[in-house]
Structure formats: C-alpha cells, structure tokens
Design a protein around this motif. Structure first.
Motif, PDB file in Angstrom:
ATOM      1  N   GLU A  48       0.827  -1.210   0.000  1.00 36.86           N
ATOM      2  CA  GLU A  48       0.000   0.000   0.000  1.00 36.86           C
ATOM      3  C   GLU A  48       0.864   1.263   0.000  1.00 36.86           C
ATOM      4  O   GLU A  48       0.509   2.271  -0.622  1.00 36.86           O
ATOM      5  N   THR A  49       2.003   1.207   0.655  1.00 37.59           N
ATOM      6  CA  THR A  49       2.919   2.344   0.658  1.00 37.59           C
ATOM      7  C   THR A  49       3.564   2.506  -0.711  1.00 37.59           C
ATOM      8  O   THR A  49       3.692   3.626  -1.215  1.00 37.59           O
ATOM      9  N   ALA A  50       3.949   1.406  -1.328  1.00 37.86           N
ATOM     10  CA  ALA A  50       4.526   1.449  -2.682  1.00 37.86           C
ATOM     11  C   ALA A  50       3.518   2.027  -3.665  1.00 37.86           C
ATOM     12  O   ALA A  50       3.880   2.823  -4.542  1.00 37.86           O
ATOM     13  N   GLN A  51       2.248   1.666  -3.519  1.00 36.05           N
ATOM     14  CA  GLN A  51       1.202   2.198  -4.406  1.00 36.05           C
ATOM     15  C   GLN A  51       1.061   3.704  -4.233  1.00 36.05           C
ATOM     16  O   GLN A  51       0.948   4.438  -5.218  1.00 36.05           O
ATOM     17  N   ARG A  52       1.078   4.168  -3.004  1.00 38.40           N
ATOM     18  CA  ARG A  52       0.958   5.614  -2.761  1.00 38.40           C
ATOM     19  C   ARG A  52       2.157   6.354  -3.329  1.00 38.40           C
ATOM     20  O   ARG A  52       2.015   7.413  -3.956  1.00 38.40           O
ATOM     21  N   LEU A  53       3.359   5.814  -3.130  1.00 39.22           N
ATOM     22  CA  LEU A  53       4.563   6.450  -3.657  1.00 39.22           C
ATOM     23  C   LEU A  53       4.545   6.467  -5.177  1.00 39.22           C
ATOM     24  O   LEU A  53       4.865   7.485  -5.795  1.00 39.22           O
ATOM     25  N   ALA A  54       4.139   5.373  -5.790  1.00 37.44           N
ATOM     26  CA  ALA A  54       4.063   5.302  -7.247  1.00 37.44           C
ATOM     27  C   ALA A  54       3.076   6.338  -7.788  1.00 37.44           C
ATOM     28  O   ALA A  54       3.359   7.015  -8.788  1.00 37.44           O
ATOM     29  N   GLU A  55       1.935   6.480  -7.139  1.00 37.43           N
ATOM     30  CA  GLU A  55       0.946   7.483  -7.555  1.00 37.43           C
ATOM     31  C   GLU A  55       1.518   8.889  -7.453  1.00 37.43           C
ATOM     32  O   GLU A  55       1.332   9.709  -8.347  1.00 37.43           O
ATOM     33  N   MET A  56       2.223   9.164  -6.362  1.00 36.00           N
ATOM     34  CA  MET A  56       2.821  10.489  -6.174  1.00 36.00           C
ATOM     35  C   MET A  56       3.819  10.801  -7.284  1.00 36.00           C
ATOM     36  O   MET A  56       3.910  11.937  -7.738  1.00 36.00           O
ATOM     37  N   ALA A  57       4.565   9.785  -7.710  1.00 35.88           N
ATOM     38  CA  ALA A  57       5.632   9.971  -8.695  1.00 35.88           C
ATOM     39  C   ALA A  57       5.169   9.729 -10.124  1.00 35.88           C
ATOM     40  O   ALA A  57       5.953   9.880 -11.058  1.00 35.88           O
ATOM     41  N   ASN A  58       3.904   9.336 -10.285  1.00 42.00           N
ATOM     42  CA  ASN A  58       3.344   9.057 -11.606  1.00 42.00           C
ATOM     43  C   ASN A  58       4.129   7.954 -12.326  1.00 42.00           C
ATOM     44  O   ASN A  58       4.482   8.081 -13.500  1.00 42.00           O
ATOM     45  N   VAL A  59       4.431   6.884 -11.582  1.00 43.54           N
ATOM     46  CA  VAL A  59       5.075   5.701 -12.141  1.00 43.54           C
ATOM     47  C   VAL A  59       4.252   4.490 -11.716  1.00 43.54           C
ATOM     48  O   VAL A  59       3.414   4.574 -10.824  1.00 43.54           O
ATOM     49  N   SER A  60       4.483   3.349 -12.357  1.00 41.50           N
ATOM     50  CA  SER A  60       3.759   2.145 -11.959  1.00 41.50           C
ATOM     51  C   SER A  60       4.429   1.513 -10.741  1.00 41.50           C
ATOM     52  O   SER A  60       5.640   1.650 -10.537  1.00 41.50           O
ATOM     53  N   VAL A  61       3.638   0.807  -9.967  1.00 42.11           N
ATOM     54  CA  VAL A  61       4.176   0.078  -8.825  1.00 42.11           C
ATOM     55  C   VAL A  61       5.148  -0.983  -9.335  1.00 42.11           C
ATOM     56  O   VAL A  61       6.202  -1.209  -8.734  1.00 42.11           O
ATOM     57  N   GLU A  62       4.792  -1.619 -10.447  1.00 42.18           N
ATOM     58  CA  GLU A  62       5.671  -2.648 -11.014  1.00 42.18           C
ATOM     59  C   GLU A  62       7.047  -2.074 -11.330  1.00 42.18           C
ATOM     60  O   GLU A  62       8.069  -2.672 -11.001  1.00 42.18           O
ATOM     61  N   TRP A  63       7.086  -0.903 -11.963  1.00 42.04           N
ATOM     62  CA  TRP A  63       8.382  -0.286 -12.259  1.00 42.04           C
ATOM     63  C   TRP A  63       9.122   0.046 -10.969  1.00 42.04           C
ATOM     64  O   TRP A  63      10.326  -0.213 -10.842  1.00 42.04           O
ATOM     65  N   LEU A  64       8.415   0.608 -10.014  1.00 43.22           N
ATOM     66  CA  LEU A  64       9.054   1.004  -8.763  1.00 43.22           C
ATOM     67  C   LEU A  64       9.721  -0.188  -8.075  1.00 43.22           C
ATOM     68  O   LEU A  64      10.843  -0.092  -7.589  1.00 43.22           O
ATOM     69  N   LEU A  65       9.044  -1.330  -8.067  1.00 44.28           N
ATOM     70  CA  LEU A  65       9.553  -2.493  -7.351  1.00 44.28           C
ATOM     71  C   LEU A  65      10.477  -3.380  -8.178  1.00 44.28           C
ATOM     72  O   LEU A  65      11.377  -4.014  -7.632  1.00 44.28           O
ATOM     73  N   THR A  66      10.261  -3.425  -9.512  1.00 43.76           N
ATOM     74  CA  THR A  66      11.033  -4.368 -10.331  1.00 43.76           C
ATOM     75  C   THR A  66      11.869  -3.721 -11.419  1.00 43.76           C
ATOM     76  O   THR A  66      12.758  -4.364 -11.970  1.00 43.76           O
ATOM     77  N   GLY A  67      11.526  -2.491 -11.790  1.00 42.23           N
ATOM     78  CA  GLY A  67      12.215  -1.839 -12.878  1.00 42.23           C
ATOM     79  C   GLY A  67      11.629  -2.129 -14.237  1.00 42.23           C
ATOM     80  O   GLY A  67      12.077  -1.605 -15.251  1.00 42.23           O
ATOM     81  N   LYS A  68      10.595  -2.968 -14.284  1.00 43.45           N
ATOM     82  CA  LYS A  68       9.940  -3.336 -15.541  1.00 43.45           C
ATOM     83  C   LYS A  68       8.724  -2.449 -15.760  1.00 43.45           C
ATOM     84  O   LYS A  68       8.015  -2.121 -14.824  1.00 43.45           O
ATOM     85  N   ALA A  69       8.508  -2.095 -17.031  1.00 41.34           N
ATOM     86  CA  ALA A  69       7.328  -1.312 -17.369  1.00 41.34           C
ATOM     87  C   ALA A  69       6.097  -2.219 -17.243  1.00 41.34           C
ATOM     88  O   ALA A  69       6.190  -3.428 -17.422  1.00 41.34           O
ATOM     89  N   SER A  70       4.951  -1.627 -16.981  1.00 42.23           N
ATOM     90  CA  SER A  70       3.711  -2.379 -16.811  1.00 42.23           C
ATOM     91  C   SER A  70       3.351  -3.192 -18.048  1.00 42.23           C
ATOM     92  O   SER A  70       2.685  -4.207 -17.952  1.00 42.23           O
ATOM     93  N   ASN A  71       3.763  -2.718 -19.210  1.00 44.02           N
ATOM     94  CA  ASN A  71       3.376  -3.386 -20.449  1.00 44.02           C
ATOM     95  C   ASN A  71       4.411  -4.390 -20.955  1.00 44.02           C
ATOM     96  O   ASN A  71       4.282  -4.908 -22.044  1.00 44.02           O
ATOM     97  N   GLU A  72       5.443  -4.655 -20.187  1.00 44.21           N
ATOM     98  CA  GLU A  72       6.468  -5.622 -20.620  1.00 44.21           C
ATOM     99  C   GLU A  72       6.018  -7.037 -20.358  1.00 44.21           C
ATOM    100  O   GLU A  72       5.398  -7.366 -19.428  1.00 44.21           O
TER     101      GLU A  72
END
Length: 72
Positions: A48-72
């Motif tokens: 839930e914290t990763a989701q909030r941080l991702a929203e703040m930064a306008n990035v996907s949670v997947e990218w934040l945690l793994t470095g992969k784009a959501s569409n990969e």
C-alpha cells in the motif's frame, strides 16, 4: 534484502519529487529511517505504501519495485 536497482529507484523517485526522507516520510506516514532502509536496499515498502509512492511519482508500482514497465 532488496536489490540495489530497486534501492536506486526509490532514491530517484524521492529526489525527483524534491523531497527529503523526512518530508516523504510525513506524506506517507512512515519514519524517515524506513525510507533510508529502502534506499540502502535493506527493505521494501509495504504494497500500500509502494502504491501511494508510485501514484505520487506518476510511475507504476511494477516499475518502482522491479524496474519493468507495466506493459512488458
């Protein structure tokens, strides 16, 4: 233990937002020491914290945690 690349992404996101660890901690309602642990690769945020941080930064949670784009 978190990987070094994810630790770097947490740092990049925080600095891109222009926030100190303390200010980001207040926004996310967590301790600055917790953010420091993420950035040192010693821990991961809760989902839930990763989701909030991702929203703040306008990035996907997947990218934040793994470095992969959501569409990969």
């Amino acid at each position: 233990m978190a990987e070094a690349a994810s630790a770097e992404r947490f740092f990049q996101v925080r600095t891109r937002l222009g926030l100190s660890q303390g200010k980001l901690g207040k926004l996310l309602q967590i301790k600055a020491q917790t953010i420091s642990a993420w950035e040192r690769g010693e821990a991961y945020p809760r989902m839930e914290t990763a989701q909030r941080l991702a929203e703040m930064a306008n990035v996907s949670v997947e990218w934040l945690l793994t470095g992969k784009a959501s569409n990969e």
